[in-house]
Design a protein around this motif. Structure first.
Motif, PDB file in Angstrom:
ATOM      1  N   GLU A 285       0.829  -1.197   0.000  1.00 32.52           N
ATOM      2  CA  GLU A 285       0.000   0.000   0.000  1.00 32.52           C
ATOM      3  C   GLU A 285       0.867   1.253   0.000  1.00 32.52           C
ATOM      4  OE1 GLU A 285      -3.184   0.792  -0.131  1.00 32.52           O
ATOM      5  OE2 GLU A 285      -2.966   2.890   0.415  1.00 32.52           O
ATOM      6  N   ASP A 304      -2.258  -4.640   1.135  1.00 28.19           N
ATOM      7  CA  ASP A 304      -3.690  -4.337   1.058  1.00 28.19           C
ATOM      8  C   ASP A 304      -4.461  -5.424   0.323  1.00 28.19           C
ATOM      9  OD1 ASP A 304      -6.209  -3.433   0.934  1.00 28.19           O
ATOM     10  OD2 ASP A 304      -5.776  -1.621  -0.221  1.00 28.19           O
ATOM     11  N   ARG A 389      -7.494  -5.777   5.531  1.00 32.47           N
ATOM     12  CA  ARG A 389      -6.931  -4.934   4.460  1.00 32.47           C
ATOM     13  C   ARG A 389      -6.075  -3.793   5.012  1.00 32.47           C
ATOM     14  NH1 ARG A 389     -10.796  -2.613   0.235  1.00 32.47           N
ATOM     15  NH2 ARG A 389      -8.757  -1.881  -0.407  1.00 32.47           N
ATOM     16  N   GLU A 391      -4.144  -0.768   4.870  1.00 32.61           N
ATOM     17  CA  GLU A 391      -3.827   0.311   3.928  1.00 32.61           C
ATOM     18  C   GLU A 391      -2.614   1.054   4.467  1.00 32.61           C
ATOM     19  OE1 GLU A 391      -5.367   1.246   0.923  1.00 32.61           O
ATOM     20  OE2 GLU A 391      -7.484   0.702   1.040  1.00 32.61           O
TER      21      GLU A 391
END
Ligand code: FEO
Ligand code: CA
Ligand code: CA
Ligand code: CA
Length: 602
Positions: A285, A304, A389, A391
Protein backbone atom coordinates in the motif's frame (compact mmCIF):
# COMPACT_ATOMS: atom_id res chain seq x y z
CA UNK A 1 -13.79 18.12 33.88
CA UNK A 2 -13.66 16.04 30.72
CA UNK A 3 -12.63 17.88 27.59
CA UNK A 4 -15.29 18.61 25.00
CA UNK A 5 -15.03 19.06 21.25
CA UNK A 6 -14.43 22.75 21.95
CA UNK A 7 -11.05 21.76 23.41
CA UNK A 8 -9.91 19.98 20.23
CA UNK A 9 -6.22 20.37 19.47
CA UNK A 10 -7.23 20.95 15.85
CA UNK A 11 -8.25 24.58 15.60
CA UNK A 12 -10.83 24.83 12.82
CA UNK A 13 -14.60 24.88 12.56
CA UNK A 14 -15.83 21.51 11.40
CA UNK A 15 -17.11 21.20 7.84
CA UNK A 16 -20.64 19.79 7.42
CA UNK A 17 -20.89 16.36 5.83
CA UNK A 18 -22.52 15.76 2.44
CA UNK A 19 -21.74 14.86 -1.13
CA UNK A 20 -22.03 16.91 -4.32
CA UNK A 21 -20.21 17.72 -7.53
CA UNK A 22 -17.58 19.96 -5.92
CA UNK A 23 -14.96 19.80 -3.20
CA UNK A 24 -15.34 21.66 0.11
CA UNK A 25 -12.96 22.87 2.82
CA UNK A 26 -13.53 24.17 6.34
CA UNK A 27 -14.19 27.92 6.64
CA UNK A 28 -11.10 30.10 6.66
CA UNK A 29 -9.09 27.87 4.32
CA UNK A 30 -8.40 27.81 0.60
CA UNK A 31 -8.42 24.52 -1.34
CA UNK A 32 -6.98 25.36 -4.78
CA UNK A 33 -6.48 22.94 -7.64
CA UNK A 34 -2.74 22.77 -8.43
CA UNK A 35 -2.33 19.93 -10.94
CA UNK A 36 -4.92 18.12 -13.01
CA UNK A 37 -4.69 14.97 -15.09
CA UNK A 38 -3.33 16.10 -18.47
CA UNK A 39 -1.70 19.32 -17.27
CA UNK A 40 1.62 19.87 -19.07
CA UNK A 41 4.56 19.28 -16.78
CA UNK A 42 7.40 20.04 -19.19
CA UNK A 43 8.06 23.14 -21.30
CA UNK A 44 7.49 21.26 -24.56
CA UNK A 45 4.33 19.42 -23.46
CA UNK A 46 1.10 20.06 -25.37
CA UNK A 47 -2.01 21.35 -23.62
CA UNK A 48 -4.51 18.68 -22.59
CA UNK A 49 -6.94 17.69 -25.33
CA UNK A 50 -9.20 14.93 -24.05
CA UNK A 51 -10.70 14.29 -27.49
CA UNK A 52 -7.28 13.74 -29.07
CA UNK A 53 -5.14 11.95 -26.52
CA UNK A 54 -1.79 10.53 -27.54
CA UNK A 55 0.89 8.58 -25.72
CA UNK A 56 3.46 11.23 -26.65
CA UNK A 57 1.38 13.95 -24.99
CA UNK A 58 0.51 11.89 -21.91
CA UNK A 59 4.19 11.11 -21.28
CA UNK A 60 4.76 14.87 -20.76
CA UNK A 61 1.54 15.55 -18.89
CA UNK A 62 0.36 14.88 -15.35
CA UNK A 63 -0.88 11.28 -15.09
CA UNK A 64 -4.17 9.83 -13.91
CA UNK A 65 -5.43 8.96 -10.40
CA UNK A 66 -3.00 10.87 -8.24
CA UNK A 67 -2.51 8.93 -5.00
CA UNK A 68 0.63 9.44 -2.87
CA UNK A 69 1.91 13.02 -2.62
CA UNK A 70 5.35 13.85 -1.21
CA UNK A 71 7.29 17.10 -1.13
CA UNK A 72 10.88 18.18 -0.58
CA UNK A 73 11.67 21.83 0.01
CA UNK A 74 14.39 23.43 -2.12
CA UNK A 75 14.01 26.69 -0.27
CA UNK A 76 11.27 28.46 1.68
CA UNK A 77 8.92 28.97 -1.28
CA UNK A 78 10.09 26.37 -3.76
CA UNK A 79 10.21 22.59 -3.79
CA UNK A 80 9.71 19.34 -5.63
CA UNK A 81 6.37 17.57 -5.58
CA UNK A 82 6.32 13.78 -6.07
CA UNK A 83 2.99 12.23 -7.04
CA UNK A 84 1.94 8.62 -7.72
CA UNK A 85 -0.51 7.78 -10.51
CA UNK A 86 -2.12 4.59 -9.33
CA UNK A 87 -4.46 3.39 -12.05
CA UNK A 88 -6.79 4.46 -14.86
CA UNK A 89 -10.59 4.72 -15.18
CA UNK A 90 -11.16 4.22 -18.90
CA UNK A 91 -14.90 4.84 -18.70
CA UNK A 92 -14.39 8.52 -17.87
CA UNK A 93 -11.04 8.99 -19.64
CA UNK A 94 -11.78 8.04 -23.23
CA UNK A 95 -14.72 9.07 -25.45
CA UNK A 96 -16.98 6.15 -26.30
CA UNK A 97 -15.19 3.61 -24.09
CA UNK A 98 -17.73 2.72 -21.45
CA UNK A 99 -17.07 0.40 -18.55
CA UNK A 100 -19.36 -2.19 -20.14
CA UNK A 101 -16.74 -2.59 -22.85
CA UNK A 102 -14.03 -3.57 -20.41
CA UNK A 103 -14.98 -7.21 -19.86
CA UNK A 104 -14.09 -8.24 -23.40
CA UNK A 105 -12.09 -5.08 -24.06
CA UNK A 106 -14.41 -4.29 -26.93
CA UNK A 107 -13.23 -1.01 -28.34
CA UNK A 108 -9.83 -1.37 -26.68
CA UNK A 109 -6.85 -0.61 -28.92
CA UNK A 110 -3.08 -0.61 -28.59
CA UNK A 111 -3.22 3.17 -28.82
CA UNK A 112 -5.47 3.32 -25.74
CA UNK A 113 -3.30 0.76 -23.91
CA UNK A 114 -0.25 2.94 -24.54
CA UNK A 115 -2.03 6.02 -23.17
CA UNK A 116 -3.15 4.01 -20.14
CA UNK A 117 0.45 2.98 -19.53
CA UNK A 118 1.68 6.55 -19.92
CA UNK A 119 -0.99 7.77 -17.46
CA UNK A 120 0.31 5.37 -14.77
CA UNK A 121 3.47 5.76 -12.70
CA UNK A 122 4.55 9.02 -11.16
CA UNK A 123 5.24 12.71 -11.65
CA UNK A 124 8.14 14.72 -10.26
CA UNK A 125 7.59 18.45 -10.70
CA UNK A 126 8.94 21.68 -9.25
CA UNK A 127 6.39 24.00 -7.67
CA UNK A 128 6.68 27.46 -6.20
CA UNK A 129 4.72 29.70 -3.84
CA UNK A 130 4.03 33.21 -5.12
CA UNK A 131 3.88 36.43 -3.10
CA UNK A 132 0.09 35.95 -2.98
CA UNK A 133 0.62 32.66 -1.14
CA UNK A 134 -0.60 30.60 -4.11
CA UNK A 135 1.33 27.59 -5.40
CA UNK A 136 2.00 26.98 -9.09
CA UNK A 137 3.95 24.58 -11.31
CA UNK A 138 7.28 25.60 -12.82
CA UNK A 139 7.04 23.90 -16.22
CA UNK A 140 10.60 24.87 -17.10
CA UNK A 141 12.30 23.13 -14.18
CA UNK A 142 15.09 20.64 -14.86
CA UNK A 143 13.64 18.37 -12.16
CA UNK A 144 10.35 17.73 -13.95
CA UNK A 145 9.85 14.20 -15.19
CA UNK A 146 7.24 11.54 -15.74
CA UNK A 147 7.82 7.98 -14.58
CA UNK A 148 5.70 5.33 -16.29
CA UNK A 149 5.37 1.64 -17.10
CA UNK A 150 5.54 2.65 -20.76
CA UNK A 151 9.22 3.52 -20.97
CA UNK A 152 10.96 4.26 -17.64
CA UNK A 153 13.90 1.91 -17.11
CA UNK A 154 14.50 0.68 -13.58
CA UNK A 155 16.86 -1.65 -11.78
CA UNK A 156 16.78 -3.93 -8.72
CA UNK A 157 18.72 -4.03 -5.47
CA UNK A 158 18.74 -6.58 -2.65
CA UNK A 159 18.34 -10.35 -2.29
CA UNK A 160 16.13 -10.92 -5.37
CA UNK A 161 18.16 -8.73 -7.77
CA UNK A 162 19.50 -10.96 -10.53
CA UNK A 163 17.69 -14.00 -9.10
CA UNK A 164 16.79 -16.71 -11.63
CA UNK A 165 13.08 -16.08 -11.01
CA UNK A 166 13.59 -12.41 -11.98
CA UNK A 167 14.99 -13.22 -15.45
CA UNK A 168 12.94 -12.83 -18.65
CA UNK A 169 13.59 -13.16 -22.37
CA UNK A 170 14.00 -9.40 -22.58
CA UNK A 171 16.20 -9.27 -19.48
CA UNK A 172 18.44 -12.32 -18.99
CA UNK A 173 20.24 -10.46 -16.16
CA UNK A 174 17.21 -10.14 -13.88
CA UNK A 175 18.41 -6.62 -13.19
CA UNK A 176 16.54 -4.42 -15.68
CA UNK A 177 12.81 -3.80 -15.74
CA UNK A 178 10.62 -1.31 -17.53
CA UNK A 179 8.45 0.76 -15.28
CA UNK A 180 6.27 0.54 -12.22
CA UNK A 181 2.53 -0.05 -11.88
CA UNK A 182 -0.35 0.62 -9.53
CA UNK A 183 1.65 3.02 -7.41
CA UNK A 184 -0.68 3.63 -4.52
CA UNK A 185 0.71 5.35 -1.44
CA UNK A 186 4.42 5.79 -0.81
CA UNK A 187 6.81 7.75 1.34
CA UNK A 188 9.78 10.07 1.44
CA UNK A 189 13.08 8.94 2.94
CA UNK A 190 14.92 11.13 5.48
CA UNK A 191 17.34 11.97 2.65
CA UNK A 192 14.60 13.26 0.37
CA UNK A 193 14.11 10.42 -2.07
CA UNK A 194 10.67 9.29 -3.16
CA UNK A 195 9.33 5.80 -2.47
CA UNK A 196 6.58 4.48 -4.75
CA UNK A 197 4.65 1.43 -3.54
CA UNK A 198 3.56 -1.10 -6.18
CA UNK A 199 0.14 -2.28 -5.01
CA UNK A 200 -2.31 -4.22 -7.23
CA UNK A 201 0.29 -5.32 -9.79
CA UNK A 202 -1.47 -8.65 -10.35
CA UNK A 203 -4.29 -6.95 -12.24
CA UNK A 204 -2.04 -5.98 -15.15
CA UNK A 205 -1.03 -9.49 -16.18
CA UNK A 206 -2.77 -11.47 -18.86
CA UNK A 207 -3.22 -15.12 -19.84
CA UNK A 208 -5.20 -16.76 -22.60
CA UNK A 209 -5.47 -19.94 -20.52
CA UNK A 210 -8.81 -19.90 -18.71
CA UNK A 211 -10.96 -22.50 -17.01
CA UNK A 212 -14.59 -23.38 -17.73
CA UNK A 213 -15.74 -20.30 -15.79
CA UNK A 214 -13.46 -18.04 -17.80
CA UNK A 215 -11.13 -17.52 -14.85
CA UNK A 216 -7.34 -17.64 -15.32
CA UNK A 217 -5.96 -21.17 -15.03
CA UNK A 218 -2.33 -21.18 -13.89
CA UNK A 219 -2.13 -24.88 -13.04
CA UNK A 220 0.42 -25.56 -15.82
CA UNK A 221 2.60 -22.61 -14.77
CA UNK A 222 5.92 -23.32 -12.99
CA UNK A 223 5.10 -20.40 -10.70
CA UNK A 224 1.55 -21.66 -10.04
CA UNK A 225 1.72 -21.71 -6.21
CA UNK A 226 3.14 -18.21 -6.06
CA UNK A 227 0.79 -16.90 -8.74
CA UNK A 228 -2.26 -18.18 -6.90
CA UNK A 229 -1.16 -16.60 -3.63
CA UNK A 230 -0.68 -13.25 -5.37
CA UNK A 231 -3.77 -13.39 -7.61
CA UNK A 232 -1.65 -13.34 -10.79
CA UNK A 233 -2.87 -12.85 -13.48
CA UNK A 234 -5.80 -10.53 -12.73
CA UNK A 235 -6.64 -9.74 -16.39
CA UNK A 236 -7.91 -6.26 -15.46
CA UNK A 237 -6.10 -4.56 -18.32
CA UNK A 238 -5.48 -5.52 -21.95
CA UNK A 239 -1.76 -4.68 -21.79
CA UNK A 240 -0.72 -8.33 -22.11
CA UNK A 241 -2.51 -8.57 -25.45
CA UNK A 242 -0.08 -6.06 -26.91
CA UNK A 243 3.04 -6.50 -24.76
CA UNK A 244 4.58 -9.91 -24.08
CA UNK A 245 5.97 -8.77 -20.75
CA UNK A 246 2.43 -8.46 -19.38
CA UNK A 247 1.41 -11.90 -20.72
CA UNK A 248 2.37 -14.75 -18.38
CA UNK A 249 1.95 -17.30 -21.18
CA UNK A 250 5.05 -15.70 -22.71
CA UNK A 251 6.87 -14.21 -19.72
CA UNK A 252 5.96 -16.16 -16.56
CA UNK A 253 8.65 -14.43 -14.48
CA UNK A 254 7.60 -10.87 -15.27
CA UNK A 255 5.08 -10.67 -12.38
CA UNK A 256 7.99 -11.39 -10.00
CA UNK A 257 9.45 -8.04 -11.07
CA UNK A 258 6.47 -6.09 -9.68
CA UNK A 259 5.05 -5.74 -6.18
CA UNK A 260 8.12 -3.94 -4.81
CA UNK A 261 9.03 -0.56 -3.34
CA UNK A 262 10.64 1.73 -5.89
CA UNK A 263 13.06 4.50 -4.88
CA UNK A 264 13.31 7.58 -7.11
CA UNK A 265 15.81 10.45 -6.75
CA UNK A 266 13.68 13.55 -7.32
CA UNK A 267 16.81 15.75 -7.44
CA UNK A 268 18.25 13.91 -10.44
CA UNK A 269 15.92 13.19 -13.38
CA UNK A 270 18.70 11.16 -15.02
CA UNK A 271 18.95 8.73 -12.07
CA UNK A 272 17.57 5.22 -12.72
CA UNK A 273 14.87 4.30 -10.15
CA UNK A 274 15.62 1.25 -7.98
CA UNK A 275 13.23 -1.51 -6.90
CA UNK A 276 14.44 -2.55 -3.45
CA UNK A 277 13.74 -6.26 -3.09
CA UNK A 278 14.90 -6.37 0.55
CA UNK A 279 11.57 -4.72 1.45
CA UNK A 280 9.58 -7.70 0.24
CA UNK A 281 7.06 -8.35 -2.50
CA UNK A 282 3.37 -7.95 -1.85
CA UNK A 283 0.57 -5.52 -2.66
CA UNK A 284 2.45 -2.69 -0.98
CA UNK A 285 0.00 0.00 0.00
CA UNK A 286 2.67 2.49 1.06
CA UNK A 287 6.15 2.93 2.47
CA UNK A 288 6.27 5.53 5.24
CA UNK A 289 9.68 5.90 6.85
CA UNK A 290 11.08 6.88 10.21
CA UNK A 291 14.44 6.65 11.98
CA UNK A 292 14.57 4.43 15.07
CA UNK A 293 16.04 5.57 18.37
CA UNK A 294 19.15 3.56 17.44
CA UNK A 295 19.41 5.41 14.11
CA UNK A 296 18.18 2.72 11.74
CA UNK A 297 15.75 3.30 8.93
CA UNK A 298 12.32 1.77 9.54
CA UNK A 299 9.62 1.48 6.86
CA UNK A 300 6.04 0.47 7.63
CA UNK A 301 4.09 -1.11 4.77
CA UNK A 302 0.76 -2.90 4.64
CA UNK A 303 -0.29 -5.62 2.18
CA UNK A 304 -3.69 -4.34 1.06
CA UNK A 305 -5.68 -7.49 0.60
CA UNK A 306 -8.36 -9.13 2.70
CA UNK A 307 -6.68 -11.30 5.35
CA UNK A 308 -3.18 -10.16 4.46
CA UNK A 309 -0.55 -8.74 6.73
CA UNK A 310 1.12 -5.69 8.20
CA UNK A 311 4.91 -5.47 7.66
CA UNK A 312 7.80 -3.31 8.71
CA UNK A 313 11.38 -3.25 7.52
CA UNK A 314 14.45 -2.31 9.56
CA UNK A 315 17.81 -1.51 7.99
CA UNK A 316 20.91 -3.31 9.20
CA UNK A 317 23.04 -0.18 9.04
CA UNK A 318 22.46 3.21 10.61
CA UNK A 319 21.33 6.32 8.79
CA UNK A 320 24.33 8.62 8.49
CA UNK A 321 26.00 10.90 5.94
CA UNK A 322 27.41 7.96 4.03
CA UNK A 323 24.24 5.85 3.87
CA UNK A 324 21.60 8.55 3.55
CA UNK A 325 22.00 9.01 -0.20
CA UNK A 326 20.18 7.67 -3.23
CA UNK A 327 21.65 4.36 -4.37
CA UNK A 328 23.50 3.56 -1.13
CA UNK A 329 23.35 0.02 0.21
CA UNK A 330 21.13 1.03 3.15
CA UNK A 331 17.87 -0.11 1.50
CA UNK A 332 19.33 -3.37 0.21
CA UNK A 333 20.38 -4.79 3.58
CA UNK A 334 17.96 -5.23 6.45
CA UNK A 335 15.21 -7.35 7.94
CA UNK A 336 11.59 -7.54 6.87
CA UNK A 337 9.19 -8.34 9.71
CA UNK A 338 5.53 -9.32 9.65
CA UNK A 339 3.14 -8.52 12.50
CA UNK A 340 1.49 -10.96 14.87
CA UNK A 341 -1.12 -9.08 16.90
CA UNK A 342 -1.51 -11.17 20.04
CA UNK A 343 -4.84 -11.40 21.84
CA UNK A 344 -3.30 -9.87 25.01
CA UNK A 345 -2.58 -6.53 23.32
CA UNK A 346 1.07 -7.22 22.55
CA UNK A 347 2.59 -7.41 19.11
CA UNK A 348 5.47 -9.57 17.88
CA UNK A 349 7.35 -8.63 14.73
CA UNK A 350 8.40 -11.92 13.09
CA UNK A 351 11.54 -11.81 10.91
CA UNK A 352 11.46 -13.16 7.34
CA UNK A 353 14.97 -14.62 7.30
CA UNK A 354 15.96 -17.52 5.09
CA UNK A 355 17.07 -20.58 7.08
CA UNK A 356 15.24 -19.53 10.24
CA UNK A 357 12.18 -21.47 11.40
CA UNK A 358 10.10 -22.75 8.48
CA UNK A 359 11.80 -20.57 5.82
CA UNK A 360 13.91 -23.39 4.41
CA UNK A 361 14.55 -25.19 1.12
CA UNK A 362 12.25 -28.01 2.29
CA UNK A 363 9.42 -25.50 2.29
CA UNK A 364 10.33 -24.09 -1.11
CA UNK A 365 12.66 -21.25 -0.13
CA UNK A 366 16.10 -21.91 -1.65
CA UNK A 367 17.51 -18.56 -0.60
CA UNK A 368 16.62 -15.10 0.71
CA UNK A 369 15.63 -14.09 -2.83
CA UNK A 370 12.86 -16.70 -2.74
CA UNK A 371 11.72 -15.43 0.67
CA UNK A 372 11.45 -11.90 -0.71
CA UNK A 373 9.75 -12.89 -4.01
CA UNK A 374 7.26 -15.00 -2.04
CA UNK A 375 6.93 -12.76 0.99
CA UNK A 376 3.28 -13.75 1.39
CA UNK A 377 4.01 -17.48 1.43
CA UNK A 378 6.80 -16.93 3.96
CA UNK A 379 4.57 -14.82 6.21
CA UNK A 380 1.85 -17.50 6.04
CA UNK A 381 4.30 -20.04 7.51
CA UNK A 382 5.35 -17.67 10.30
CA UNK A 383 1.81 -17.32 11.65
CA UNK A 384 1.24 -13.62 11.02
CA UNK A 385 -2.19 -12.16 11.85
CA UNK A 386 -4.57 -11.90 8.86
CA UNK A 387 -5.86 -8.33 8.84
CA UNK A 388 -8.82 -6.34 7.49
CA UNK A 389 -6.93 -4.93 4.46
CA UNK A 390 -3.95 -2.99 5.80
CA UNK A 391 -3.83 0.31 3.93
CA UNK A 392 -1.52 3.16 4.90
CA UNK A 393 0.65 2.92 8.01
CA UNK A 394 2.16 6.02 9.53
CA UNK A 395 4.97 6.00 12.10
CA UNK A 396 5.53 8.93 14.45
CA UNK A 397 8.98 9.66 15.86
CA UNK A 398 8.03 8.64 19.41
CA UNK A 399 7.74 4.92 18.62
CA UNK A 400 4.04 5.08 17.76
CA UNK A 401 2.55 3.90 14.47
CA UNK A 402 -1.00 4.12 13.12
CA UNK A 403 -2.35 1.32 10.93
CA UNK A 404 -5.39 1.89 8.67
CA UNK A 405 -7.53 -1.25 8.29
CA UNK A 406 -9.95 -0.15 5.64
CA UNK A 407 -12.64 -2.90 5.65
CA UNK A 408 -13.15 -6.62 5.13
CA UNK A 409 -16.70 -7.70 4.46
CA UNK A 410 -15.55 -11.29 3.93
CA UNK A 411 -14.42 -11.89 7.51
CA UNK A 412 -16.82 -14.36 9.09
CA UNK A 413 -17.84 -14.44 12.74
CA UNK A 414 -15.54 -17.41 13.41
CA UNK A 415 -12.59 -15.48 11.92
CA UNK A 416 -12.58 -12.45 14.19
CA UNK A 417 -9.61 -11.82 16.48
CA UNK A 418 -8.78 -9.08 18.94
CA UNK A 419 -7.05 -6.94 16.32
CA UNK A 420 -9.82 -7.48 13.74
CA UNK A 421 -12.85 -7.66 16.01
CA UNK A 422 -15.78 -7.25 13.64
CA UNK A 423 -17.27 -9.79 11.24
CA UNK A 424 -18.24 -8.45 7.80
CA UNK A 425 -16.51 -5.19 8.60
CA UNK A 426 -17.73 -2.65 6.04
CA UNK A 427 -16.13 0.45 7.57
CA UNK A 428 -12.78 -0.62 9.01
CA UNK A 429 -10.80 0.47 12.06
CA UNK A 430 -7.51 2.03 13.10
CA UNK A 431 -4.84 0.38 15.26
CA UNK A 432 -2.25 2.27 17.28
CA UNK A 433 1.06 0.50 17.89
CA UNK A 434 3.51 1.51 20.62
CA UNK A 435 6.90 -0.06 19.93
CA UNK A 436 8.87 -1.26 22.96
CA UNK A 437 11.02 1.46 24.46
CA UNK A 438 9.70 3.94 21.90
CA UNK A 439 12.07 2.32 19.40
CA UNK A 440 10.66 1.69 15.91
CA UNK A 441 13.27 -1.03 15.38
CA UNK A 442 11.92 -3.05 18.35
CA UNK A 443 10.58 -6.54 17.63
CA UNK A 444 7.92 -6.28 20.33
CA UNK A 445 5.37 -3.69 21.37
CA UNK A 446 1.76 -3.17 22.32
CA UNK A 447 -1.28 -2.33 20.25
CA UNK A 448 -4.71 -0.84 20.82
CA UNK A 449 -7.72 -0.03 18.66
CA UNK A 450 -8.01 3.75 18.32
CA UNK A 451 -11.43 3.83 16.63
CA UNK A 452 -13.88 1.41 15.02
CA UNK A 453 -15.28 3.27 12.02
CA UNK A 454 -18.80 3.72 10.69
CA UNK A 455 -21.99 5.37 11.85
CA UNK A 456 -22.10 5.38 15.68
CA UNK A 457 -25.89 5.79 15.70
CA UNK A 458 -26.48 2.41 14.01
CA UNK A 459 -26.02 -0.27 16.66
CA UNK A 460 -25.35 -3.09 14.18
CA UNK A 461 -22.32 -1.27 12.81
CA UNK A 462 -20.54 -1.55 16.15
CA UNK A 463 -18.63 1.71 15.69
CA UNK A 464 -16.62 3.20 18.52
CA UNK A 465 -15.73 6.90 18.54
CA UNK A 466 -15.12 9.47 21.19
CA UNK A 467 -18.69 10.49 22.14
CA UNK A 468 -17.88 14.12 21.33
CA UNK A 469 -17.63 13.16 17.63
CA UNK A 470 -20.36 14.88 15.60
CA UNK A 471 -22.60 13.61 12.82
CA UNK A 472 -20.12 15.16 10.36
CA UNK A 473 -17.05 13.84 12.13
CA UNK A 474 -17.35 10.06 11.92
CA UNK A 475 -16.09 8.28 8.83
CA UNK A 476 -15.78 4.91 7.12
CA UNK A 477 -12.89 3.14 5.42
CA UNK A 478 -9.70 4.89 6.51
CA UNK A 479 -7.07 4.64 3.76
CA UNK A 480 -4.27 7.21 3.85
CA UNK A 481 -2.98 9.14 6.83
CA UNK A 482 -0.43 11.73 7.81
CA UNK A 483 1.16 13.16 10.92
CA UNK A 484 1.56 16.94 10.94
CA UNK A 485 4.41 18.99 12.42
CA UNK A 486 2.68 18.95 15.83
CA UNK A 487 2.43 15.14 15.83
CA UNK A 488 -1.32 15.20 15.13
CA UNK A 489 -3.01 12.51 13.06
CA UNK A 490 -5.04 13.14 9.87
CA UNK A 491 -7.00 10.46 8.01
CA UNK A 492 -8.31 10.32 4.44
CA UNK A 493 -10.97 7.86 3.36
CA UNK A 494 -11.74 5.52 0.46
CA UNK A 495 -15.19 4.03 0.81
CA UNK A 496 -15.24 2.84 -2.81
CA UNK A 497 -18.74 2.17 -4.09
CA UNK A 498 -19.68 1.48 -0.46
CA UNK A 499 -20.28 5.17 0.22
CA UNK A 500 -23.87 4.71 -0.83
CA UNK A 501 -24.21 3.24 2.67
CA UNK A 502 -22.95 6.36 4.47
CA UNK A 503 -24.16 9.05 2.05
CA UNK A 504 -20.90 10.84 2.82
CA UNK A 505 -18.26 11.80 0.31
CA UNK A 506 -14.72 10.71 1.02
CA UNK A 507 -12.74 13.32 2.89
CA UNK A 508 -10.00 14.36 5.31
CA UNK A 509 -10.54 14.05 9.05
CA UNK A 510 -8.56 15.27 12.07
CA UNK A 511 -8.41 12.35 14.51
CA UNK A 512 -7.40 13.02 18.11
CA UNK A 513 -5.05 10.45 19.65
CA UNK A 514 -4.37 11.96 23.10
CA UNK A 515 -6.22 12.73 26.31
CA UNK A 516 -9.95 12.83 26.96
CA UNK A 517 -10.68 13.53 23.30
CA UNK A 518 -8.83 10.43 22.05
CA UNK A 519 -10.92 8.97 19.23
CA UNK A 520 -12.58 12.30 18.41
CA UNK A 521 -12.79 13.01 14.69
CA UNK A 522 -13.52 16.25 12.82
CA UNK A 523 -14.21 16.74 9.10
CA UNK A 524 -11.85 19.19 7.33
CA UNK A 525 -12.20 18.54 3.57
CA UNK A 526 -14.70 16.79 1.29
CA UNK A 527 -14.17 15.26 -2.15
CA UNK A 528 -16.44 15.77 -5.13
CA UNK A 529 -18.84 12.87 -5.78
CA UNK A 530 -17.30 9.51 -6.68
CA UNK A 531 -13.78 10.60 -5.72
CA UNK A 532 -11.49 9.12 -3.12
CA UNK A 533 -9.08 11.23 -1.09
CA UNK A 534 -5.36 10.47 -1.19
CA UNK A 535 -2.24 12.28 -0.09
CA UNK A 536 -2.39 13.91 2.50
CA UNK A 537 1.00 15.57 2.94
CA UNK A 538 1.94 18.52 5.17
CA UNK A 539 4.97 20.69 4.47
CA UNK A 540 7.42 20.94 7.37
CA UNK A 541 6.33 24.52 8.11
CA UNK A 542 2.74 23.22 8.51
CA UNK A 543 1.42 26.02 6.27
CA UNK A 544 0.64 23.90 3.21
CA UNK A 545 -1.30 20.65 2.92
CA UNK A 546 -1.35 18.68 -0.33
CA UNK A 547 -4.37 16.49 -1.06
CA UNK A 548 -4.98 14.19 -4.03
CA UNK A 549 -8.53 13.72 -5.31
CA UNK A 550 -8.60 10.39 -7.11
CA UNK A 551 -11.14 9.24 -9.72
CA UNK A 552 -13.78 11.99 -9.25
CA UNK A 553 -17.15 11.06 -10.75
CA UNK A 554 -16.69 7.29 -10.63
CA UNK A 555 -17.04 5.19 -7.45
CA UNK A 556 -20.61 4.46 -6.44
CA UNK A 557 -22.17 7.30 -8.38
CA UNK A 558 -25.05 5.08 -9.40
CA UNK A 559 -25.92 4.53 -5.72
CA UNK A 560 -26.39 8.15 -4.74
CA UNK A 561 -29.51 10.24 -5.09
CA UNK A 562 -29.07 12.71 -7.90
CA UNK A 563 -26.19 10.72 -9.43
CA UNK A 564 -27.95 7.48 -10.27
CA UNK A 565 -25.90 6.48 -13.26
CA UNK A 566 -22.72 4.79 -14.34
CA UNK A 567 -20.37 7.60 -15.15
CA UNK A 568 -18.95 7.86 -18.65
CA UNK A 569 -16.77 10.35 -20.50
CA UNK A 570 -19.89 11.74 -22.15
CA UNK A 571 -22.06 11.78 -19.04
CA UNK A 572 -19.98 11.93 -15.87
CA UNK A 573 -21.50 12.42 -12.43
CA UNK A 574 -19.29 15.51 -12.12
CA UNK A 575 -16.97 17.43 -14.42
CA UNK A 576 -14.82 18.48 -11.47
CA UNK A 577 -12.69 20.55 -11.38
CA UNK A 578 -13.19 22.36 -14.73
CA UNK A 579 -16.96 22.02 -15.08
CA UNK A 580 -16.68 22.54 -18.85
CA UNK A 581 -18.68 20.71 -21.49
CA UNK A 582 -16.61 18.01 -23.17
CA UNK A 583 -14.04 18.06 -20.38
CA UNK A 584 -14.05 14.85 -18.34
CA UNK A 585 -13.61 14.84 -14.58
CA UNK A 586 -9.90 15.08 -13.80
CA UNK A 587 -8.09 13.59 -10.81
CA UNK A 588 -6.20 16.54 -9.32
CA UNK A 589 -3.84 17.61 -6.57
CA UNK A 590 -5.40 20.26 -4.31
CA UNK A 591 -3.38 22.67 -2.16
CA UNK A 592 -4.82 23.71 1.18
CA UNK A 593 -3.62 26.92 2.84
CA UNK A 594 -5.02 29.13 5.56
CA UNK A 595 -6.57 32.36 4.34
CA UNK A 596 -4.15 35.11 5.28
CA UNK A 597 -1.40 32.54 5.89
CA UNK A 598 -0.26 30.60 8.93
CA UNK A 599 -0.16 27.06 10.20
CA UNK A 600 -3.04 24.75 9.38
CA UNK A 601 -5.47 23.99 12.20
CA UNK A 602 -3.29 25.81 14.74
FE1 FEO B 1 -4.56 1.63 -3.61
FE2 FEO B 1 -4.95 0.06 -1.00
O1 FEO B 1 -5.35 1.48 -1.96
CA1 CA C 1 -4.84 3.47 -0.73
CA1 CA D 1 -8.11 2.01 -1.00
CA1 CA E 1 -9.11 4.37 -5.66
Amino acid sequence: AAQTAANSRYNFDELTWGNDINHHIADGYNADVLLRWGDPITADAPEFDPQNQTVEAQLKQFGYNNDYVGYIALDENRGILCVNHEYTNEEVMFPGLGRQDRAGFEGMTKEIVDIEMAAHGGTVVEIQKGSDGKWSVNRNSWYNRRISPFDTEMTFSGPAAGHDRMKTNADPTGLAVIGTINNCAGGMTPWGTYLMAEENFHGYFWTDVVDADGDPDVSAQPEAVSMRRYGVPGRWYAWGQYYDRFNIDKEPNEPNRFGWIVEVDPRDPTATPIKHTALGRFRHEGAETTVSSDDRLVIYSGDDNRFDYQYKWVSRNVVNEETAVFGSSLLSDGTLYVARFNEDGTIDWLPLRHGEGPLTAENGFKDQGDVMIDTRLAADLLGATPMDRPEDAQPRGDGTAYIMLTNNTRRQADQVNAANPRAESAFGHIIEIKEEGGNHAATRGTWDILVKCGDPTVADVGAEWNPETSESGWFGSPDNCAIDADGRLWISTDQGSNWGRTGKSDGLYALETEGDLRGHSKLFFRCPVGGELCGPYFTDDAETLFLAVQHPGTDGTKDFEGFERDSTFEDPATRWPDFQDGMPPRPSVVVVTKQGGGKIAV
